[in-house]
Design an enzyme around this catalytic site. Structure first.
Site, mmCIF file in Angstrom:
data_model
loop_
_atom_site.group_PDB
_atom_site.id
_atom_site.type_symbol
_atom_site.label_atom_id
_atom_site.label_comp_id
_atom_site.label_asym_id
_atom_site.label_seq_id
_atom_site.Cartn_x
_atom_site.Cartn_y
_atom_site.Cartn_z
ATOM 1 N N ALA A 28 0.802 -1.219 0.000
ATOM 2 C CA ALA A 28 0.000 0.000 0.000
ATOM 3 C C ALA A 28 0.840 1.278 0.000
ATOM 4 O O ALA A 28 0.454 2.290 -0.576
ATOM 5 C CB ALA A 28 -0.926 -0.013 1.209
ATOM 6 N N HIS A 124 -3.816 -9.299 -5.955
ATOM 7 C CA HIS A 124 -5.204 -9.199 -5.497
ATOM 8 C C HIS A 124 -6.131 -8.683 -6.596
ATOM 9 O O HIS A 124 -7.243 -8.259 -6.324
ATOM 10 C CB HIS A 124 -5.289 -8.291 -4.274
ATOM 11 C CG HIS A 124 -4.542 -8.818 -3.082
ATOM 12 N ND1 HIS A 124 -5.136 -9.568 -2.099
ATOM 13 C CD2 HIS A 124 -3.238 -8.728 -2.736
ATOM 14 C CE1 HIS A 124 -4.232 -9.920 -1.194
ATOM 15 N NE2 HIS A 124 -3.066 -9.418 -1.554
ATOM 16 N N CYS A 132 -18.299 -9.106 -16.924
ATOM 17 C CA CYS A 132 -19.650 -9.614 -16.701
ATOM 18 C C CYS A 132 -19.556 -11.032 -16.153
ATOM 19 O O CYS A 132 -18.853 -11.873 -16.689
ATOM 20 C CB CYS A 132 -20.449 -9.599 -18.003
ATOM 21 S SG CYS A 132 -21.996 -10.515 -17.908
HETATM 22 ZN ZN ZN Z 1 -22.722 -10.233 -20.146
#
Ligand code: ZN
Length: 247
Positions: A28, A124, A132
């Site tokens: 970080a 990560h 999707c």
């Molecule tokens: Zn889709």
């Protein structure tokens, strides 16, 4: 162990110059100068109400209450104005110079790629990538930032999700393998902006057998194994080293 600052960047430059396969491991602290808070640090996301936050960033929340997930994700995880800082830029330059072979990061901000690094291993995942869940179509970050509520796929109306590891999910095996391959081949590792206590950071650095350089403002679990130990800004140390290498 002598504590070094950016004024001692020539030592790092020399080590980089003589290395054959250098890798960078960042946490970080690499992105705090880009305005992205250290989620585990004081005042960070995980420091208070951490149980709630862990739920909002979990696979269960995404599936069962996507509106809550996205409300939290857009507010706390996406930083549309964050830009790569001098650390990201220096690493991209070091890769172009043929010195750094891979950048391993725990960060999900996508700033290494944005700065021009090509071989980035995002342990990560990355908030810059979404897809999707039904048909797999990819969507850029902007599509999610500009959507109202829960973003849906324009091809099949499936739920769009970030390509990041959420609570309740395992790390990406392929990224772990790539990281393994590089750390096994490398003769030099710079570990920066991380206290090196959290898996898998700890493992990658602890079991590394080459020369180790640590750049971190505070103590880390691996300080004793470091050949060079910098307590200074990651961007300052790296950009000074690049400047010297270019002379
Ligand atoms: Zn889709």
């Amino acid at each position: 162990m002598k504590i070094l600052t950016a004024n001692d960047a020539h030592l790092l430059a020399e080590m980089l110059r003589s290395s054959t396969h250098a890798v960078f491991f960042g946490g970080a602290g690499v992105s705090t100068e880009s305005g992205i808070p250290d989620f585990r640090g004081t005042g960070g996301l995980y420091s208070d109400n951490s149980e709630d936050n862990a739920y909002y960033l979990s696979n269960a929340c995404l599936r069962n209450e996507p509106e809550k997930f996205y409300e939290f994700y857009k507010r706390s995880m996406l930083y549309p104005n964050a830009r790569p800082n001098d650390a990201h830029k220096a690493l991209a330059e070091l890769e172009e110079m043929g010195i750094i072979k891979a950048v391993l990061t725990q960060n999900i901000d996508g700033l290494h790629s944005e700065a021009g690094s090509k071989n980035v291993i995002e342990l990560h995942g990355s908030c810059a990538k979404h897809y999707c869940m039904r048909c797999g179509k990819a969507f850029p970050k902007e599509e999610v930032t500009s959507s109202a509520g829960v973003p849906r796929c324009d091809a099949c109306t499936g739920l769009i999700r970030p390509k990041v590891t959420l609570y309740g999910e395992a790390l990406d095996e392929r990224e772990l393998e790539r990281a393994d391959r590089h750390t096994n081949t490398a003769d030099l590792m710079i570990a920066a902006g991380s206290s090196l206590t959290v898996y898998p950071a700890a493992a990658f650095v602890k079991y590394f057998t080459g020369r180790l350089v640590i750049i971190n403002y505070t103590e880390t679990d691996c300080d004793a194994s470091a050949e060079l130990l910098y307590r200074d800004s990651v961007s300052k140390v790296l950009s000074e080293a690049v400047k010297i290498l270019k002379m």
